[in-house]
Design a protein around this motif. Structure first.
Motif: not given
Length: 230
Positions: A168-175, A226-230, A158-164
Motif C-alpha cells: 500500500r506504500v510506495r516511494v513518493g507516497s504522501a506522508a 508518521l501517517e502515510l497515504t495508502a 525514519v519509521g517502521a512499515l509493517y508487512e501487511r
C-alpha cells in the motif's frame, strides 16, 4: 551530516568555531601548523628552480647546435631531462593542491618569500556544528575528526512499515509528520526510501520520509508520528 577531517597532519593553532555555531560553506573552522605542508612547498620551489635552470641550459644548447658546437644527441638528451623535470614540478604542485593549498597561494610562491606553514580547515557545507573535537595544541592527522557539521534545512524521519502495508506504500507516497513538541502542526513530506530488508524480530521494514525543516524545529533524535497515504 559531514565529519570534518584535516587534509594535512600538524598541530592545531586556532579554533574558530564552537558547538551550535551556524557556519557557511568555506568558512574557516580551525588553523593547523603543518611541517608536512612546509616541506612540500620547499620541494616544489626547489624543483621549479631546477626546471628554470635547465630551461636556460636548453636554450644555450639550442644555439650551440645551430652553429655546430653541440650535437643533436646532446639536444635530445636535454629535451628528455626537461620533460622529466616538468613532470616532477607538476607532481609536486598537485601535492600542494591535495594538501589544501589554494592555486593563488601556489602561484605566489617564490624563493624570496617566507613559506607559510599554516593551513585553514574550511567548513565543507553550510550547517550547524554539532560536534567539536578540536582544541588548540591538539596534534591531528588526516583521519582525526575535528568537527561534525549537520545541514538541517530538511530532515529525514525514519519509521517502521509493517508487512501487511508493503503493497500500500510506495516511494513518493504522501506522508504527514507530527511531533510531541508541536502536535497540532503537521508537516507534509514524501516517502523517499523503503528498506528492502525486513527485520526478523519486528517483521517491519524501515521507511524514510523527507520533510522541510527551514525553521529547524525538528532536531536530531526526536520522536515523531508518521501517517502515510495508502
Amino acid at each position: 551530516q559531514v565529519v570534518v577531517t584535516p587534509l594535512v597532519a600538524g598541530r592545531v593553532t586556532r579554533v574558530l568555531a564552537e558547538l551550535g555555531d551556524q557556519v557557511r560553506r568555506g568558512q574557516t573552522l580551525l588553523q593547523i601548523f603543518s611541517p608536512e605542508l612546509a616541506d612540500a612547498q620547499t620541494k616544489y620551489l626547489s624543483a621549479r628552480a631546477e626546471l628554470e635552470a635547465h630551461e636556460q641550459e636548453l636554450a644555450r644548447t639550442a644555439k650551440l647546435v645551430v652553429i655546430g658546437a653541440a650535437s643533436q644527441q646532446e639536444m635530445e638528451r636535454l629535451h628528455a631531462e626537461h620533460t622529466a623535470k616538468q613532470a616532477g614540478v607538476q607532481s609536486l604542485r598537485s601535492r600542494l593542491v591535495l594538501l589544501g593549498m589554494p592555486t593563488s597561494a601556489i602561484e605566489a610562491l617564490s624563493p624570496g618569500k617566507e613559506i607559510n606553514s599554516t593551513t585553514d580547515v574550511p567548513a565543507p557545507m553550510a550547517g550547524v556544528i554539532t560536534e567539536r573535537a578540536a582544541n588548540v595544541g591538539l596534534n591531528v592527522d588526516t583521519a582525526t575528526k575535528v568537527f561534525t557539521v549537520v545541514h538541517l534545512s530538511s530532515g529525514w524521519v525514519v519509521g517502521a512499515l509493517y508487512e501487511r502495508d508493503f503493497a500500500r506504500v510506495r516511494v513518493g507516497s504522501a506522508a504527514s509528520v507530527t511531533t510531541a513538541t508541536n502536535p497540532g502542526a503537521a508537516r507534509q513530506g514524501r516517502v523517499s526510501y523503503i528498506d528492502p530488508q525486513v527485520s526478523a524480530d519486528t517483521r517491519t521494514a524501515g521507511v524514510r520520509v523527507e520533510v522541510p525543516n527551514l525553521r529547524q524545529e525538528l532536531r536530531l533524535g526526536m520522536y515523531a508520528d508518521l501517517e502515510l497515504t495508502a
